[in-house]
Design a protein around this motif. Sequence first.
Motif, PDB file in Angstrom:
ATOM      1  N   GLN A  98     -26.985   2.451  -0.760  1.00 28.67           N
ATOM      2  CA  GLN A  98     -27.977   1.396  -0.625  1.00 28.67           C
ATOM      3  C   GLN A  98     -29.035   1.540  -1.714  1.00 28.67           C
ATOM      4  O   GLN A  98     -29.234   2.635  -2.243  1.00 28.67           O
TER       5      GLN A  98
ATOM      6  N   GLU B 111     -24.312  -1.737  -4.591  1.00 30.75           N
ATOM      7  CA  GLU B 111     -24.578  -1.487  -3.170  1.00 30.75           C
ATOM      8  C   GLU B 111     -23.258  -1.537  -2.391  1.00 30.75           C
ATOM      9  O   GLU B 111     -22.421  -2.426  -2.614  1.00 30.75           O
ATOM     10  N   GLY B 112     -23.078  -0.576  -1.490  1.00 35.32           N
ATOM     11  CA  GLY B 112     -21.874  -0.533  -0.662  1.00 35.32           C
ATOM     12  C   GLY B 112     -20.792   0.400  -1.178  1.00 35.32           C
ATOM     13  O   GLY B 112     -19.869   0.745  -0.437  1.00 35.32           O
ATOM     14  N   GLU B 113     -20.888   0.820  -2.437  1.00 34.67           N
ATOM     15  CA  GLU B 113     -19.894   1.737  -2.999  1.00 34.67           C
ATOM     16  C   GLU B 113     -20.171   3.163  -2.535  1.00 34.67           C
ATOM     17  O   GLU B 113     -21.268   3.499  -2.084  1.00 34.67           O
TER      18      GLU B 113
ATOM     19  N   ALA C  81     -21.307   4.193   1.287  1.00 35.92           N
ATOM     20  CA  ALA C  81     -21.952   2.866   1.349  1.00 35.92           C
ATOM     21  C   ALA C  81     -23.375   2.927   0.816  1.00 35.92           C
ATOM     22  O   ALA C  81     -24.343   2.689   1.550  1.00 35.92           O
TER      23      ALA C  81
END
Lengths: 111, 111
Positions: free
Chosen positions: B80, B15-17, B78
Amino acid sequence: DVKVTQSSRYLVKRTGEKVFLECVQDMDHENMFWYRQDPGLGLRLIYFSYDVKMKEKGDIPEGYSVSREKKERFSLILESASTNQTSMYLCASSIPAGELFFGEGSRLTVL
Amino acid sequence: TQLLEQSPQFLSIQEGENLTVYCNSSSVFSSLQWYRQEPGEGPVLLVTVVTGGEVKKLKRLTFQFGDARKDSSLHITAAQPGDTGLYLCAGFPRTGNQFYFGTGTSLTVIP
């Protein structure tokens, strides 16, 4: 809400049986499609129809036939099911070259 | 042989990549669509691109159509967990009468 409804979510059939997969759409779309989906191969078009009683072969029509007697209904028929037809079958409808609206899919297992 | 090749076939990220999915072909397309499919459901349209070089944004998703209209990319910023799913590109060849689907990219976003 627009809707494409496939008659069966899961089916198990034996080799040689005749299989009917039904699809109904409520959007008055001219075009209807039958795809099969297999891992790593994406969606492959079996048959499509752009009008009542009209049909066109897609990329993998062998072993399948279709029927479109009414605008809202498009049926896929496996005359004699074989194990290599085990797959997920997806029906879709659209206006010409427009967005495809899909049903939830019918997972067929042929034993 | 597939008309449209997608890469990578599988992608598992935190998550966030950020990530990019590619859809490539040697054919020219009049339009190209991106769909997302969640388990047990049919594909749902995300976007349609029709002009070479076109960029469309859908919240954290950015879609680009190649200048020559032979390829496309999907960039997610980002990521999710709700982005998890199978991403499919579909191209309508300039001289064709149907959409051709890519091989698919299965994305898993780990919380």
